[in-house]
Design a protein around this motif. Structure first.
Motif, mmCIF file in Angstrom:
data_model
loop_
_atom_site.group_PDB
_atom_site.id
_atom_site.type_symbol
_atom_site.label_atom_id
_atom_site.label_comp_id
_atom_site.label_asym_id
_atom_site.label_seq_id
_atom_site.Cartn_x
_atom_site.Cartn_y
_atom_site.Cartn_z
ATOM 1 N N THR A 311 0.834 -1.202 0.000
ATOM 2 C CA THR A 311 0.000 0.000 0.000
ATOM 3 C C THR A 311 0.868 1.251 0.000
ATOM 4 O O THR A 311 0.571 2.228 -0.696
ATOM 5 C CB THR A 311 -0.930 -0.025 1.240
ATOM 6 N N GLU A 326 -2.904 1.709 6.729
ATOM 7 C CA GLU A 326 -3.272 0.623 7.642
ATOM 8 C C GLU A 326 -3.218 -0.687 6.872
ATOM 9 O O GLU A 326 -3.290 -0.674 5.642
ATOM 10 C CB GLU A 326 -4.702 0.845 8.146
ATOM 11 N N PRO A 327 -3.132 -1.811 7.565
ATOM 12 C CA PRO A 327 -3.143 -3.088 6.837
ATOM 13 C C PRO A 327 -4.383 -3.190 5.942
ATOM 14 O O PRO A 327 -5.478 -2.809 6.351
ATOM 15 C CB PRO A 327 -3.192 -4.133 7.962
ATOM 16 N N THR A 328 -4.191 -3.689 4.755
ATOM 17 C CA THR A 328 -5.304 -3.771 3.804
ATOM 18 C C THR A 328 -6.096 -5.046 4.091
ATOM 19 O O THR A 328 -5.536 -6.134 4.059
ATOM 20 C CB THR A 328 -4.745 -3.809 2.364
ATOM 21 N N ASP A 347 -4.244 -3.254 -5.297
ATOM 22 C CA ASP A 347 -3.477 -3.535 -4.079
ATOM 23 C C ASP A 347 -4.328 -4.453 -3.200
ATOM 24 O O ASP A 347 -5.389 -4.056 -2.723
ATOM 25 C CB ASP A 347 -3.191 -2.199 -3.373
HETATM 26 MG MG LIG Z 1 -1.782 -2.893 2.312
#
Ligand SMILES: [Mg+2]
Ligand SMILES: Nc1nc2c(ncn2[C@@H]2O[C@H](COP(=O)(O)OP(=O)(O)OP(=O)(O)O)[C@@H](O)[C@H]2O)c(=O)[nH]1
Length: 465
Positions: A311, A326-328, A347
């Protein structure tokens, strides 16, 4: 003194709308109090009475707790939200409580119920689930690119349902679904010697129109087999009524036979109709190539283990703020113009639990960017395994592979040669590949690497016109 014990975001559920239910989220505050209970118990009583649900739907409840000999006043704030849930979910609230909660009134109780985490539900991809996800996907795509995005031709100016090429794409899908049993070997896409042929090849295929409704596949095959060896016959039928749509495709083993069939059979009579036999118009692949060539559009899939920096790379490339990453948990798609090409960047979250969903994004991928955390030595073997699993995926066959050894700025980062070796990149013969070290934070080598990627895809896909 006020100590915050927890905050509790909304519990989210994918629900259908049938019955009204009440959902409670809470913010709990503990207030230390060294005064004697009697003095503030009265105040609490007053507070409890005065704390009805206010205009914002916030409700407060007051209780007591004791910890290490210190007495606390516990004020719990509830946000009361009315939400529609299925009847079965609503009914659950009426269940009798058991164990230590026996006899308690229905619904969540402050002392025992603690909603702390946001839960997003991921549905199994059955047919219906697939449709839900597809719709969500379409919406997200439209939102992200601020344009509508078609699932068939990947055009950005209309929805899938309004795709001008929809019929042709669907037709191709139907052709793909020819029943092998019914086609008895010929339709299997196998030659007599068992070798696979390209079922989507348009080269040797005639399109037959003005087809009488009565005509069955066997009969059509017989007519065309008089000219040469037919390897596939497909009569288009209505999906609902199963009635013939009035046209068919006949594929010969050789182009010469197909040429002769057009010369001999075009204009001949079948029942009350005069057959029209001609070369097939563009099939799926040719439409796609032409479409892509016109728009110079590429689909780029960004994958890799979680925390690799996918990301961050995408955002840096797009010039977006890097502070909000933030974590996807699902995926994100961005469309950007670069060097005369339109890049659709996908992504997708890399957490282990999400990796089984990667395959949903493979279709029509022109390039794969595999992002590696150069400092995460412990997981490089896992990283290698996941990458090599992808490389045998049929739907990724031919896609350009760009490996980004990210986080090059970290002192612990391995150099690009070490990573290349550990990932066994030299063994990759099925894809054009290149590895670059980069740093998503300062953007180092990002442009070079994506330039290489677009050049590579460009030279493969867009040389057709
Ligand atoms: Mg990500
Ligand atoms: N030092 C350093 N940190 C980076 C770099 N790129 C990303 N990070 C950090 O790595 C962490 C993970 O980055 P993400 O972009 O969320 O990683 P991801 O691959 O998208 O992770 P998932 O979405 O969970 O699959 C973040 O804290 C980033 O700031 C880099 O080049 N150098």
């Amino acid at each position: 003194m006020i100590r915050r014990l927890s905050t509790s975001p909304t519990l989210q559920q994918n629900i259908d709308h049938r019955q009204t239910n009440t959902k409670v989220t809470s913010t709990r505050k503990m207030i230390e109090n060294n005064q004697d209970v009697g003095s503030w118990a009265e105040a609490v009583e007053k507070e409890t009475l005065s704390h009805e649900t206010n205009e914002d739907g916030i409700k407060e409840e007051v209780g007591f707790a004791e910890e290490n000999g210190i007495r606390y006043k516990v004020v719990t704030q509830f946000k009361v939200i009315k939400k529609k849930v299925p009847r079965v979910v609503a009914d659950r609230k009426k269940w009798k409580k058991f164990g230590m909660c026996t006899g308690e009134p229905p619904g969540p109780q402050v002392a025992t119920t603690y909603v702390a985490e946001e839960v997003e539900m991921q549905f199994t991809r059955n047919r219906a689930g697939e449709q839900i996800l597809d719709v969500q996907e379409d919406k997200q795509v439209a939102k992200a690119s601020n344009r509508e995005h078609c699932r068939h031709c990947k055009g950005n100016d209309h929805w899938s349902t309004h795709c001008p090429y929809k019929q042709m794409y669907q037709l191709d899908e139907e052709v793909e679904q020819v029943d092998p049993e019914k086609d008895r070997g010929a339709g299997l896409g196998l030659r007599g010697d068992g070798r696979q042929i390209d079922r989507r090849s348009d080269e040797n295929t005639c399109r037959v129109t003005n087809l009488p409704q009565e005509m069955e596949e066997n009969e059509l095959r017989d007519i065309f087999s008089r000219i040469g060896r037919v390897i596939r016959v497909f009569i288009a039928r209505d999906k609902v009524t199963n009635l013939p749509k009035g046209f068919a495709f006949v594929t010969y083993e050789s182009r010469e036979d197909a040429t002769r069939a057009i010369a001999k059979l075009n204009g001949t009579r079948a029942y009350h109709m005069i057959l029209k036999v001609e070369w097939t118009q563009m099939g799926f692949l040719s439409i796609l190539r032409k479409q892509k060539a016109r728009e110079k559009e590429m689909r780029v899939l960004i994958l890799g283990l979680d925390n690799g920096g996918k990301t961050t790379i995408m955002k840096k490339f797009l010039g977006e703020d890097l502070n909000q990453i933030e974590p996807t948990l699902g995926f994100d798609i961005k469309t950007v113009e670069f060097k005369g090409y339109v890049l659709n960047l996908w992504d997708v979250g890399g957490q282990k639990s999400l990796r089984s969903y990667w395959r949903n994004y493979f279709e029509q991928t022109d390039a794969l960017i595999w992002v590696v955390d150069s400092g995460d030595k412990e997981r490089l073997m896992q990283c290698k395994e996941e990458l090599h699993k992808l490389l045998v995926e049929e739907r990724l066959a031919g896609a350009t592979l760009l490996v980004l050894a990210n986080k090059h700025d970290l002192p612990s980062a391995l150099d690009v040669h070490a990573i290349s070796k550990l990932l066994d990149l030299d063994s990759i013969k099925t894809h054009h590949w290149r590895i670059f070290s980069c740093c998503a934070i300062n953007g180092e080598h990002l442009l070079d690497s994506i330039e290489w990627l677009t050049d590579d895809v460009g030279s493969r896909v867009f040389t057709l016109e």
